[in-house]
Write a protein that holds these residues in place. Structure first.
Motif, short mmCIF file in Angstrom:
data_model
loop_
_atom_site.label_atom_id
_atom_site.label_comp_id
_atom_site.label_asym_id
_atom_site.label_seq_id
_atom_site.Cartn_x
_atom_site.Cartn_y
_atom_site.Cartn_z
N MET A 98 0.83 -1.20 0.00
CA MET A 98 0.00 0.00 0.00
C MET A 98 0.86 1.25 0.00
O MET A 98 0.63 2.20 -0.75
N PHE A 108 -5.14 5.86 -4.06
CA PHE A 108 -5.45 5.04 -2.89
C PHE A 108 -6.86 4.47 -2.95
O PHE A 108 -7.11 3.34 -2.57
N GLN A 109 -7.81 5.29 -3.42
CA GLN A 109 -9.21 4.88 -3.40
C GLN A 109 -9.49 3.71 -4.35
O GLN A 109 -10.46 2.99 -4.16
N ALA A 111 -7.85 1.09 -4.47
CA ALA A 111 -7.65 -0.12 -3.68
C ALA A 111 -8.62 -0.21 -2.51
O ALA A 111 -9.10 -1.29 -2.17
N ILE A 112 -8.94 0.95 -1.92
CA ILE A 112 -9.72 0.93 -0.68
C ILE A 112 -11.23 1.02 -0.92
O ILE A 112 -12.02 0.28 -0.34
N VAL A 113 -11.63 1.94 -1.80
CA VAL A 113 -13.06 2.22 -1.98
C VAL A 113 -13.71 1.28 -2.98
O VAL A 113 -14.78 0.72 -2.72
#
Length: 305
Positions: A98, A108-109, A111-113
């Motif tokens: 990450m 980032f989003q 992978a996360i959102v």
């Protein structure tokens, strides 16, 4: 009613995953001039069009195609994000994928959102919003806005095209470039059709032209004494509507003695007011209500007169 065919209009097959490129391509999806904007702009224009027949059908055809372009891009992004963030950062911070993804420029989003999917946002993470679209109900005005939207969309696609060596991504973007080239022409040809069909005389939006200031509608005002703007075609020769010769005014001066001052302020709210403009009206709720009633009364009087 819309029907969905379970195939893309054109293939979206990258050679390999690339999370950083996916972050850049978000601008083509949810940016101010991205595919979501032209899709919604044309849909709204088509739904609002009150000229049945070829005009409404043309707008809806392009709007429907743009839905497919959003689908193409979101599919491409999902494939570019395959395996991210691990594969995105094999050379950096392998023990902390990450962190490595962020260092390398991954969104980032992604992978996360979305778990590896596209976002309805631009490349900076700003959410798409309906304020980007233009749908005035006036076909001439809208068609001109559409030309600009397609031109900017194509320019962004062209810039992203130069940011990758992935043959699969380039292949899809070549198709998108071509469609944006033709769509610019469709809207320009639409303006020609409006002229031919008698909806507009010369392609210049001039509703209520009879009430225009008779001199200001063909005058170029220059506000810099050293300006060379007068050398351009826009400052000389006949106007595009063919009604007048353009007048060039160098070092333009005010046409009025009206200064940009509002009414006298409430001394209780503007403590620096020195009183030279007279007594200001109190800025209280009661004062606002009274002014509102007075406005209504004046409107009624005006209507009766």
């Amino acid at each position: 009613m819309f029907k969905h065919v379970d195939y893309l209009q054109f293939q979206a097959k990258p050679e390999k995953p690339d999370a950083v490129l996916a972050a850049k391509m978000q601008e083509l999806v949810g940016g101010q001039f991205g595919e979501m904007t032209v899709m919604m702009q044309y849909l709204w224009q088509g739904w609002s069009c009150r000229v049945p027949g070829k005009y409404k059908d043309m707008i809806m055809d392009i709007a429907t195609e743009e839905i497919g372009h959003v689908e193409m891009l979101t599919t491409m992004l999902a494939r570019l994000l395959e395996g991210a963030p691990n594969e995105a950062q094999e050379k950096a911070a392998a023990a902390n994928p990450m962190l490595g993804a962020v260092m390398g420029g991954m969104n980032f989003q992604h992978a996360i959102v979305t778990g590896g999917g596209a976002l309805p946002r631009d490349a900076a993470g700003v959410p798409w919003n309906a304020g980007y679209i233009v749908a005035s109900g006036n076909l001439l005005s809208d068609f001109r806005s559409n030309v600009a939207a397609e031109a900017q969309s194509r320019l962004m696609t062209s810039r992203v095209y130069n940011m990758t060596d992935d043959r699969g991504v380039k292949d899809m973007l070549q198709f998108n470039l071509a469609r944006d080239t033709y769509h610019q022409q469709q809207w320009l040809l639409g303006i020609e059709q409006l002229i031919q069909d008698g909806f507009t005389e010369n392609g210049i939006e001039d509703s209520n032209a009879e009430f225009e200031h008779p001199e200001a509608n063909h005058t170029f005002y220059s506000f810099d004494p050293a300006s060379r703007a007068g050398e351009g075609r826009w400052a000389q020769g006949p106007t595009l509507n063919g009604k007048d010769e353009i007048v060039y005014v160098p070092d333009a001066q005010p046409l009025t003695d009206d200064k940009p001052l509002g009414p006298a302020p409430d001394p209780k709210l503007f403590v620096t007011y020195d009183g030279q403009m007279g007594k200001g009206k109190p800025g209280t709720a009661a004062g606002a209500t009274g002014q509102g009633v007075a406005n209504v009364v004046n409107k009624i009087k005006g209507a009766l007169e």
